[in-house]
Design a protein around this motif. Structure first.
Motif, PDB file in Angstrom:
ATOM      1  N   VAL A  11      45.371  24.601  19.061  1.00 56.95           N
ATOM      2  CA  VAL A  11      46.587  23.869  18.694  1.00 56.95           C
ATOM      3  C   VAL A  11      46.267  22.402  18.451  1.00 56.95           C
ATOM      4  N   ASN A  12      45.439  21.824  19.328  1.00 55.22           N
ATOM      5  CA  ASN A  12      45.069  20.409  19.162  1.00 55.22           C
ATOM      6  C   ASN A  12      44.337  20.169  17.839  1.00 55.22           C
ATOM      7  N   LYS A  13      43.766  21.226  17.295  1.00 58.51           N
ATOM      8  CA  LYS A  13      43.104  21.110  15.998  1.00 58.51           C
ATOM      9  C   LYS A  13      44.083  21.343  14.846  1.00 58.51           C
ATOM     10  N   GLY A  14      45.369  21.545  15.193  1.00 57.48           N
ATOM     11  CA  GLY A  14      46.383  21.745  14.165  1.00 57.48           C
ATOM     12  C   GLY A  14      46.560  23.184  13.726  1.00 57.48           C
ATOM     13  N   ILE A  15      46.080  24.130  14.542  1.00 56.96           N
ATOM     14  CA  ILE A  15      46.144  25.550  14.176  1.00 56.96           C
ATOM     15  C   ILE A  15      47.351  26.216  14.847  1.00 56.96           C
ATOM     16  N   PHE A  16      48.134  26.923  14.043  1.00 55.51           N
ATOM     17  CA  PHE A  16      49.251  27.738  14.557  1.00 55.51           C
ATOM     18  C   PHE A  16      48.692  29.050  15.120  1.00 55.51           C
ATOM     19  N   HIS A  17      49.322  29.556  16.179  1.00 54.87           N
ATOM     20  CA  HIS A  17      48.911  30.845  16.754  1.00 54.87           C
ATOM     21  C   HIS A  17      50.136  31.706  17.066  1.00 54.87           C
ATOM     22  N   PHE A  18      49.848  32.990  17.119  1.00 50.66           N
ATOM     23  CA  PHE A  18      50.896  33.973  17.488  1.00 50.66           C
ATOM     24  C   PHE A  18      50.289  34.955  18.483  1.00 50.66           C
ATOM     25  N   THR A  19      50.885  35.081  19.672  1.00 47.96           N
ATOM     26  CA  THR A  19      50.399  36.022  20.692  1.00 47.96           C
ATOM     27  C   THR A  19      51.579  36.838  21.225  1.00 47.96           C
ATOM     28  N   GLU A  20      51.211  37.991  21.788  1.00 54.50           N
ATOM     29  CA  GLU A  20      52.213  38.850  22.387  1.00 54.50           C
ATOM     30  C   GLU A  20      51.650  39.419  23.682  1.00 54.50           C
ATOM     31  N   ARG A  21      52.443  39.361  24.762  1.00 54.56           N
ATOM     32  CA  ARG A  21      51.962  39.803  26.062  1.00 54.56           C
ATOM     33  C   ARG A  21      53.019  40.637  26.787  1.00 54.56           C
ATOM     34  N   ILE A  22      52.524  41.439  27.741  1.00 55.28           N
ATOM     35  CA  ILE A  22      53.410  42.243  28.583  1.00 55.28           C
ATOM     36  C   ILE A  22      53.395  41.649  29.987  1.00 55.28           C
ATOM     37  N   ILE A  23      54.570  41.393  30.517  1.00 53.24           N
ATOM     38  CA  ILE A  23      54.695  40.849  31.870  1.00 53.24           C
ATOM     39  C   ILE A  23      55.361  41.913  32.730  1.00 53.24           C
ATOM     40  N   GLU A  24      54.714  42.271  33.839  1.00 53.10           N
ATOM     41  CA  GLU A  24      55.308  43.226  34.762  1.00 53.10           C
ATOM     42  C   GLU A  24      56.039  42.466  35.853  1.00 53.10           C
ATOM     43  N   GLU A  25      57.328  42.625  35.914  1.00 52.25           N
ATOM     44  CA  GLU A  25      58.148  41.891  36.867  1.00 52.25           C
ATOM     45  C   GLU A  25      59.271  42.800  37.350  1.00 52.25           C
ATOM     46  N   ASN A  26      59.435  42.892  38.676  1.00 49.73           N
ATOM     47  CA  ASN A  26      60.499  43.718  39.274  1.00 49.73           C
ATOM     48  C   ASN A  26      60.422  45.168  38.772  1.00 49.73           C
ATOM     49  N   ASN A  27      59.226  45.704  38.745  1.00 56.57           N
ATOM     50  CA  ASN A  27      58.982  47.108  38.379  1.00 56.57           C
ATOM     51  C   ASN A  27      59.405  47.445  36.956  1.00 56.57           C
ATOM     52  N   GLN A  28      59.448  46.446  36.115  1.00 56.04           N
ATOM     53  CA  GLN A  28      59.713  46.724  34.703  1.00 56.04           C
ATOM     54  C   GLN A  28      58.875  45.791  33.838  1.00 56.04           C
ATOM     55  N   ASN A  29      58.612  46.243  32.635  1.00 56.40           N
ATOM     56  CA  ASN A  29      57.777  45.479  31.712  1.00 56.40           C
ATOM     57  C   ASN A  29      58.642  44.647  30.778  1.00 56.40           C
ATOM     58  N   LEU A  30      58.224  43.374  30.624  1.00 52.01           N
ATOM     59  CA  LEU A  30      58.865  42.482  29.652  1.00 52.01           C
ATOM     60  C   LEU A  30      57.858  42.190  28.552  1.00 52.01           C
ATOM     61  N   PHE A  31      58.301  42.285  27.301  1.00 49.32           N
ATOM     62  CA  PHE A  31      57.431  42.017  26.163  1.00 49.32           C
ATOM     63  C   PHE A  31      57.789  40.633  25.624  1.00 49.32           C
ATOM     64  N   ILE A  32      56.809  39.753  25.637  1.00 48.66           N
ATOM     65  CA  ILE A  32      57.039  38.356  25.232  1.00 48.66           C
ATOM     66  C   ILE A  32      56.186  38.040  24.010  1.00 48.66           C
ATOM     67  N   GLN A  33      56.804  37.416  23.015  1.00 47.52           N
ATOM     68  CA  GLN A  33      56.108  36.957  21.810  1.00 47.52           C
ATOM     69  C   GLN A  33      56.075  35.424  21.856  1.00 47.52           C
ATOM     70  N   ILE A  34      54.870  34.843  21.667  1.00 50.60           N
ATOM     71  CA  ILE A  34      54.702  33.380  21.808  1.00 50.60           C
ATOM     72  C   ILE A  34      54.140  32.821  20.503  1.00 50.60           C
ATOM     73  N   ASN A  35      54.819  31.807  19.966  1.00 51.75           N
ATOM     74  CA  ASN A  35      54.316  31.052  18.821  1.00 51.75           C
ATOM     75  C   ASN A  35      53.785  29.711  19.326  1.00 51.75           C
ATOM     76  N   TRP A  36      52.512  29.429  19.042  1.00 55.15           N
ATOM     77  CA  TRP A  36      51.873  28.161  19.440  1.00 55.15           C
ATOM     78  C   TRP A  36      51.917  27.227  18.220  1.00 55.15           C
ATOM     79  N   VAL A  37      52.666  26.121  18.351  1.00 52.82           N
ATOM     80  CA  VAL A  37      52.901  25.219  17.221  1.00 52.82           C
ATOM     81  C   VAL A  37      52.401  23.811  17.571  1.00 52.82           C
TER      82      VAL A  37
END
Length: 996
Positions: free
Chosen positions: A320-346
């Motif tokens: 990001v510090n080099k000016g590059i955009f990124h897109f990531t997606e992760r699964i978070i396990e919380e309270n016995n259920q999965n959350l799907f999170i999409q992250i844009n790095w700007v």
């Protein structure tokens, strides 16, 4: 198959079938929630106990019918229904498919088919419910979710697509047109990138300069069943506020001023030291409610993104510090259920330098769950396919096989001896041209959206096989049909069972018809009796002529048999006899008795109480007659034995070699042939030398063939033997061939009987028959021979009269050749039965009868019916039929003419009298106005002298005589008293015939 136990209720009005279906359900491992004989009870049950599936008879005899009940089960309780029916006609099946039916089974059903259908119906219902939920979530999600082809065309889009891209009716358009970029640029920069990396993210500015918006599009590949890319899925969200927020940094350098708290994504802004400096309300609420974490300014990025690896965070921040955009997606396990999170790095730049890291987080849990549900459904379906005995083939629109299950692979290898693989064409698996043509017609229907079902038979390795084939169109998320699921089931055993059952039923019906069987069913609970039409026809009655009640049977039993028949029945009902067989006589409609044997079986309820007796009666009159014949035969055999003992049978034993030497011959040969025993045993006489020259060839052939074919016993054709006095006698020869230890022909042991007198009788009978049949054929009238009512023989004139050939007439009976109603309004069957009874009683008077010819023309005949009696036994009836159609026409014409004359007489206004040869009035008609009307008895039967006397009487008589002699009209005048006083009359005398 799916082993999940299901709650099943059975609705079937046949108690026996209901029991069978209930046992099947339990044996398959499912829970039988209830079994009902009508739908109303089942619907009430569903209000408190919700089943997974209903097994429903489509034709219920009482209450709500199957079609209506099916709609209510589905509409009120969301429960799928499997129809069970005996009907396979298109009308019934189509009606069932159109009314909430998930399955359709044809009786009789087997346990395996029932198990497969229950699993498939439950899976389909669950799949459809999940699909509805998924479609609703997809339709109302705030982000645009759509698919494009590998050529860039929009294939399907949800509701949010129209709102974000401000475009309606976009299906089929190029997506590049909405982005205002060239098709080539889109193909190179987007399509090829996605194909290369599987994922791709890009931000586009859409709309005009005055009113533009920014949309972030995330592209990913879609794979079909054989893992080939067939389209691209796009997840798009509007980020105009975010872009403006970022631009605010660049323009005014003020983070707090540019921050827009209304952005529809979670916003996290980190400074140069990677500390959280700004976050919006959406991010704060998500972290607190979903992740149990409180956001505060100054928290390090690795603590905020605690669900990522530290080295991964460092790498992403450096980019990001080099000016590059990124897109990531992760699964978070919380309270016995999965959350799907999409992250844009700007990267956020101020004066050309990256000063902050902006993270845009999106909760895409619902979207990913939709995808997982779809995968789960595919995974659930796969074991069903693989373990099913049904063969599943998934094909494209050109019949190329995309997928298939294990059963399909095994069957194809067994039938065609080659390994099935993806890409093979399904049409190649159908070698017969007619089957292929029919299959293509059905496949076209499936391509148009119809679910198709058909059965077919085909030859395979010298045997006939049966298939049940289903073609179900597979609709994708865009509502398009790109695949067809073909599934087939080998139903050879079931069809063979049905064929055997039908054959058995036909055989039984044939036997029943041939043996005059009739069915009865006594319901002891309702105290009702059913007597089948055949039961009644056995006794000569129409169905409506005998009431369905048990007293009917009792009233027809012969008085001598009643007590015994009642005793046998009661002993069976009381359990004293294990089986029920009852022989007695029943009265026929024609007045005579027939012997029947009545058989039956008891049906008991669960408590063992008798509720029903059902069975049949069989006409055993012929058997009884045969028994009598056997007694006579036994007497005959005893007579023959006596004759044998008295020496009329000659016993012989002869060598089977060329010498034909006599080893033994009984002494009574001298009485039969005139030769002594020594004449034969010494070799002076050879057996064959005594056989008539015309008979020796046939006798020798029969003997040699018996030896050649190793036949141990033979009855030779009758032949003639020469006696010592050179006369010939006819003999019947019975012999046994004796073999030695080496199984070679050794001797011929036998005996012959003198049948000369019998042959003379036979020849006399033949001559008599020839004379009879000569007269029979040459008779001027039509003649038919009848056994009861069936025609057994006819002459040439019968063929001419009726217009049928002799062979055709032999297939008919008298009633078939007659109109239903005779001239006297009496039924033909009833009238003919009376005439046959009269003939049996010796009354041979001819009677009038109407027949119908081949062309349905009614002819008038005069019939003489008489029995043919042999040895004091009636064997047939002879009907001599004379065509009197022309005579009847003349009679009818005369009658009509007489009627016309009568009408003309009635029309004449004057008085009319008819006087017979004795001068007595035989007819009187008053005048039209009835002025001179008097009682008829005052005129008819009176003599002329009763009205006239003296000279006028003589004058009247002479005038009458003159009229008779000259045959001319004579006019006279006279005065006579009348009801209105004395009147003058003028009369005209006219001759009517010789007497009047």
């Amino acid at each position: 198959m799916n082993k999940t136990p299901r709650k099943v209720i059975v609705v079937e009005d046949d108690k026996m079938l209901q029991t069978v279906f209930s046992l099947f359900v339990q044996e398959l491992g499912h829970e039988l929630s209830g079994a009902f004989t009508n739908a109303d009870e089942a619907l009430l049950f569903c209000e408190k106990h919700r089943p997974d599936v209903v097994l429903l008879d489509i034709n219920l005899s009482e209450g709500t019918n199957g079609i209506t009940a099916s709609n209510r089960f589905y509409a009120e309780f969301n429960v799928p229904v499997i129809y069970v029916s005996s009907y396979t006609d298109d009308t019934t099946v189509s009606k069932a498919i159109n009314y909430s039916a998930y399955g359709y089974l044809v009786k009789p059903i087997d346990k395996v088919s029932l198990g497969i259908t229950i699993d498939l119906v439950c899976w389909r219902h669950e799949y459809e419910q999940q699909k509805k939920i998924s479609e609703q979530l997809l339709e109302y999600i705030q982000h645009a979710v759509f698919t494009i082809s590998l050529g860039g065309k929009i294939l399907h889009a949800n509701k949010a697509f129209t709102d974000i891209f401000k475009s309606e009716n976009s299906i089929g358009k190029k997506f590049s047109e909405l982005l205002s970029i060239s098709e080539d640029d889109f193909q190179i920069n987007v399509i090829e990138e996605v194909l290369k990396n599987r994922f791709y993210t890009q931000i586009y500015k859409i709309g005009s300069e005055e009113k533009s918006s920014f949309v972030q599009c995330n592209f990913s590949l879609l794979f079909d069943e054989i893992n080939e890319v067939y389209a691209i899925a796009v997840f798009a969200q509007e980020i105009t506020a975010l872009i403006e927020f970022s631009e605010g940094f660049k323009k005014i350098g003020s983070i707090q001023t540019a921050f827009i708290n209304g952005v529809n994504q979670m916003v996290l802004l980190f400074d140069k030291e990677n500390k959280l400096s700004i976050f919006n309300n959406l991010a704060m609420k998500f972290y607190e409610t979903k992740l149990n974490f409180t956001l505060n300014e100054g928290i390090k990025i690795e603590n905020v993104l605690f669900f990522l690896q530290k080295n991964e965070i460092v790498s992403l921040v450096n980019n990001v510090n080099k000016g590059i955009f990124h897109f990531t997606e992760r699964i978070i396990e919380e309270n016995n259920q999965n959350l799907f999170i999409q992250i844009n790095w700007v990267p956020v730049e101020v004066d050309g330098e990256v000063t902050h890291t902006l993270l845009l987080l999106s909760d895409i849990t619902n979207l990913r769950k939709l995808e997982m549900d779809f995968d789960e459904q595919k995974n659930e379906l796969k074991p069903i396919f693989d373990s099913s005995i049904q063969r599943f083939y998934l094909v494209d629109m050109n019949l190329n096989i995309i997928a298939f299950n294990k059963s399909a692979r095994d069957v194809i290898y067994k039938e065609f001896n080659f390994a099935l693989k993806k890409g093979d064409n399904a049409l190649d698996l159908i070698p017969q041209e007619e089957r292929r043509k029919h299959f293509l017609e059905q496949f076209e229907l499936a391509k148009s959206g119809q679910s198709v079902f058909f059965k077919e038979s085909y030859p395979l390795k010298n045997e006939l096989r049966w298939n049940e084939t289903h073609l179900d169109p597979v609709v994708n998320e865009r509502g398009e049909i790109k695949r067809v699921l073909i599934w087939t089931l080998d139903i050879t055993d079931r069809e063979q069972y049905l064929h055997d059952l039908k054959e058995s039923q036909e055989r039984y019906e044939l036997i029943a018809r041939g043996g005059n069987d009739g069915i009865f069913d006594w319901d002891m609970i309702k105290n009702t009796v059913y007597l089948s039409p055949r039961w009644k026809a056995l006794l000569g009655y129409e169905d409506y002529e005998l009431k369905n009640e048990f007293g009917t049977r009792d009233s027809l039993i012969h008085p001598e048999d009643k007590e015994h028949a009642k005793k046998i029945l009661n002993e069976y009902l009381e359990g004293k006899n294990p089986t029920y067989e009852n022989e007695f006589r029943l009265m026929h409609k024609r007045g005579y008795y027939i012997w029947v044997i009545e058989r039956g079986e008891l049906l008991r309820d669960e408590q063992g109480n008798i509720i029903r007796l059902a069975g049949s009666i069989t006409d055993i009159s012929r058997i009884k007659k045969t028994e009598a014949n056997l007694l006579n035969l036994n007497k005959t055999l005893m007579d023959e034995r006596k004759m044998f003992m008295q020496g009329s049978v000659v016993i012989t034993r002869i060598r089977a070699d060329e010498t034909k030497k006599f080893i033994y011959i009984s002494e009574n040969v001298k009485d039969v042939l005139g030769y002594s025993v020594e004449d034969f045993t010494s070799g002076i006489i050879h057996y064959d030398d005594l056989i008539h020259p015309e008979d020796i060839e046939l006798h020798t052939q029969e003997r040699e063939k018996a030896i050649q074919d190793n036949i141990t016993q033979i009855s030779f054709s009758p032949y003639r033997m020469r006696r010592k006095d050179q006369s010939y006698i006819w003999v019947k020869d019975f012999s046994s061939i004796i073999y030695n230890e080496e199984e070679k022909t050794n001797d011929i042991l036998g005996y012959f009987i003198d049948i000369t007198e019998q042959k003379k009788s036979e020849l006399a009978i033949i001559e008599t028959n020839k004379r009879y049949f000569s007269l029979f054929e040459e008779a001027s009238d039509a003649i038919i021979l009848i056994d009861e009512v069936r025609i057994t023989e006819s002459n040439k004139n019968a063929e001419v009269l009726f217009g049928y050939t002799k062979e055709e007439l032999k297939q008919m009976d008298v009633i078939m050749l007659s109109p239903e109603i005779q001239h006297n309004m009496e039924k033909s069957l009833d009238r003919f039965n009376k005439k046959m009874l009269n003939a049996m009683a010796g009354e041979s008077r001819a009677f009038y009868w109407q027949f119908k010819t081949r062309d349905n023309k009614i002819i008038d005949t005069e019939v003489g019916l008489s029995p043919i009696v042999v040895n004091n036994k009636r064997i047939l009836y002879q009907a001599i039929i004379r065509n009197i159609t022309d005579r009847k026409k003349i009679e009818r014409a005369l009658k009509e003419n007489e009627q016309r004359v009568k009408i003309l007489l009635e029309a004449i206004p004057d008085l009319i009298f008819i006087i017979n040869k004795d001068n007595v009035y035989s007819y009187f008609k008053p005048d039209r106005d009835k002025k001179f009307d008097v009682p008829h008895e005052g005129v008819i039967g009176k003599h002329i002298r009763d009205f006239f006397s003296g000279e006028f009487y003589d004058y009247y008589i002479s005038s009458i005589n003159k009229c008779r002699e000259t045959k001319q009209i004579v006019e006279i005048s006279y005065s006579l008293n009348s009801p209105i006083g004395k009147r003058k009359y003028e009369a005209r005398l006219s001759p009517l015939n010789n007497d009047e």
